[in-house]
Enzyme design. Structure first.
Site, PDB file in Angstrom:
ATOM      1  N   ARG A  64      -4.241  18.635  43.044  1.00 60.20           N
ATOM      2  CA  ARG A  64      -3.275  19.730  42.892  1.00 60.20           C
ATOM      3  C   ARG A  64      -3.426  20.808  43.946  1.00 60.20           C
ATOM      4  O   ARG A  64      -2.474  21.543  44.239  1.00 60.20           O
ATOM      5  CB  ARG A  64      -3.346  20.273  41.460  1.00 60.20           C
ATOM      6  CG  ARG A  64      -2.661  19.336  40.467  1.00 60.20           C
ATOM      7  CD  ARG A  64      -3.203  19.450  39.082  1.00 60.20           C
ATOM      8  NE  ARG A  64      -4.489  18.750  38.975  1.00 60.20           N
ATOM      9  CZ  ARG A  64      -5.345  18.902  37.994  1.00 60.20           C
ATOM     10  NH1 ARG A  64      -5.078  19.727  37.026  1.00 60.20           N
ATOM     11  NH2 ARG A  64      -6.466  18.221  37.975  1.00 60.20           N
ATOM     12  N   GLU A 101     -16.891  19.470  35.212  1.00 58.71           N
ATOM     13  CA  GLU A 101     -16.870  19.803  33.787  1.00 58.71           C
ATOM     14  C   GLU A 101     -16.814  18.521  32.961  1.00 58.71           C
ATOM     15  O   GLU A 101     -17.358  18.449  31.872  1.00 58.71           O
ATOM     16  CB  GLU A 101     -15.642  20.690  33.480  1.00 58.71           C
ATOM     17  CG  GLU A 101     -15.647  21.251  32.068  1.00 58.71           C
ATOM     18  CD  GLU A 101     -14.347  21.939  31.689  1.00 58.71           C
ATOM     19  OE1 GLU A 101     -13.390  21.904  32.468  1.00 58.71           O
ATOM     20  OE2 GLU A 101     -14.294  22.481  30.573  1.00 58.71           O
TER      21      GLU A 101
HETATM   22  O1  LIG Z   1     -14.773  23.760  39.143  1.00 59.18           O
HETATM   23  P1  LIG Z   1     -14.957  22.312  38.809  1.00 59.18           P
HETATM   24  O2  LIG Z   1     -15.803  22.096  37.586  1.00 59.18           O
HETATM   25  O3  LIG Z   1     -15.450  21.523  39.986  1.00 59.18           O
HETATM   26  O4  LIG Z   1     -13.530  21.730  38.398  1.00 59.18           O
HETATM   27  C1  LIG Z   1     -12.349  22.019  39.073  1.00 59.18           C
HETATM   28  C2  LIG Z   1     -11.696  20.776  39.623  1.00 59.18           C
HETATM   29  O5  LIG Z   1     -11.336  19.885  38.562  1.00 59.18           O
HETATM   30  C3  LIG Z   1      -9.962  19.524  38.696  1.00 59.18           C
HETATM   31  O6  LIG Z   1      -9.789  18.425  39.512  1.00 59.18           O
HETATM   32  P2  LIG Z   1     -10.071  16.939  39.051  1.00 59.18           P
HETATM   33  O7  LIG Z   1     -11.455  16.558  39.452  1.00 59.18           O
HETATM   34  O8  LIG Z   1      -9.712  16.787  37.606  1.00 59.18           O
HETATM   35  O9  LIG Z   1      -9.129  16.080  39.996  1.00 59.18           O
HETATM   36  P3  LIG Z   1      -7.525  15.942  40.193  1.00 59.18           P
HETATM   37  O10 LIG Z   1      -7.028  17.286  40.693  1.00 59.18           O
HETATM   38  O11 LIG Z   1      -7.415  14.887  41.237  1.00 59.18           O
HETATM   39  O12 LIG Z   1      -6.927  15.562  38.876  1.00 59.18           O
HETATM   40  C4  LIG Z   1      -9.349  20.742  39.359  1.00 59.18           C
HETATM   41  O13 LIG Z   1      -8.128  20.408  40.004  1.00 59.18           O
HETATM   42  C5  LIG Z   1     -10.419  21.156  40.343  1.00 59.18           C
HETATM   43  O14 LIG Z   1     -10.329  20.451  41.572  1.00 59.18           O
HETATM   44  N1  LIG Z   2     -10.245  22.425  31.677  1.00 56.37           N
HETATM   45  C1  LIG Z   2      -9.691  22.068  32.843  1.00 56.37           C
HETATM   46  N2  LIG Z   2      -8.349  22.052  32.988  1.00 56.37           N
HETATM   47  C2  LIG Z   2      -7.803  21.707  34.180  1.00 56.37           C
HETATM   48  N3  LIG Z   2      -8.496  21.372  35.261  1.00 56.37           N
HETATM   49  C3  LIG Z   2      -9.828  21.390  35.145  1.00 56.37           C
HETATM   50  N4  LIG Z   2     -10.796  21.124  36.038  1.00 56.37           N
HETATM   51  C4  LIG Z   2     -11.973  21.261  35.427  1.00 56.37           C
HETATM   52  N5  LIG Z   2     -11.830  21.641  34.157  1.00 56.37           N
HETATM   53  C5  LIG Z   2     -10.481  21.725  33.957  1.00 56.37           C
END
Ligand SMILES: O=P(O)(O)OC[C@H]1O[C@H](OP(=O)(O)OP(=O)(O)O)[C@H](O)[C@@H]1O
Ligand SMILES: Nc1ncnc2[nH]cnc12
Length: 179
Positions: A64, A101
């Site tokens: 995103r 997370e």
């Molecule tokens: O601060 P953090 O604990 O590192 O989490 C934040 C990350 O998690 C989500 O991405 P995700 O890994 O779900 O990937 P995506 O955007 O490809 O769905 C979000 O878009 C951040 O990049």
């Molecule tokens: N709770 C949450 N919602 C959306 N994006 C995330 N990336 C890590 N934690 C998330």
């Protein structure tokens, strides 16, 4: 629009989904912000505003963060770097692994796309534990760039993301929510 208005816009448009992608996770789906043309323009401007004039490129974190980096790049006339999930980039790559997370991940960056010393703003949708953003900073610094800050739509409270990054770069979040 004021910063408070932009924050209210993010809060109004973000969908909250329980138990996604795993039980116990309250997932914040910000994609409705992208689908609303006016909101998308507003949040891109608001993400960049504290760093105006300080960056020469925007790095978007998959997935995103890519949309936000594209919007900011187009608005500010700066190039876009993509910090990608492992295995997506051809040729020479720098890699960093980190805990999320809800799991573990490895991200990668192609070095050599911009001059060393380029000043880069990192953007993403959500800051949770800060693992993704911290690994992105490390990758960009290993590539020779200066990271001027991290900007996100939404910061999740209580997961330590801001504290984790604060010793390295300024952090800007348009809005915040409980984890
Ligand atoms: O601060 P953090 O604990 O590192 O989490 C934040 C990350 O998690 C989500 O991405 P995700 O890994 O779900 O990937 P995506 O955007 O490809 O769905 C979000 O878009 C951040 O990049
Ligand atoms: N709770 C949450 N919602 C959306 N994006 C995330 N990336 C890590 N934690 C998330």
């Amino acid at each position: 629009m004021t910063a408070a208005d932009a924050s209210a816009l993010v809060d109004r448009l973000t969908a909250v989904v329980a138990d996604f992608p795993k039980p116990g996770i309250l997932f914040r789906d910000i994609t409705p912000v992208f689908a609303d043309a006016e909101a998308f323009g507003v949040v891109c401007a608001e993400l960049a505003e504290p760093f105006e004039g300080a960056f020469t490129a925007v790095a978007g974190i998959e997935a995103r963060g890519f949309a936000l980096a594209g919007g900011i790049g187009a608005q500010t006339g700066t190039g876009v770097l993509t910090v990608r999930k492992a295995g997506k980039l051809p040729g020479e790559v720098l890699s960093e692994s980190y805990a999320l997370e809800y799991g573990e991940a490895t991200i990668e960056l192609r070095p050599g796309q911009l001059p060393r010393g380029s000043r880069v703003l990192v953007v993403d949708d959500v800051l949770a534990t800060g693992g993704t953003a911290e690994a992105s900073i490390t990758l960009l610094e290993r590539a020779g760039y200066e990271v001027v800050g991290v900007a996100v739509l939404l910061e999740l409270d209580g997961l330590g993301g801001r504290d984790r990054l604060a010793s390295r770069v300024p952090v800007h979040a348009i809005s915040s929510a409980p984890a």
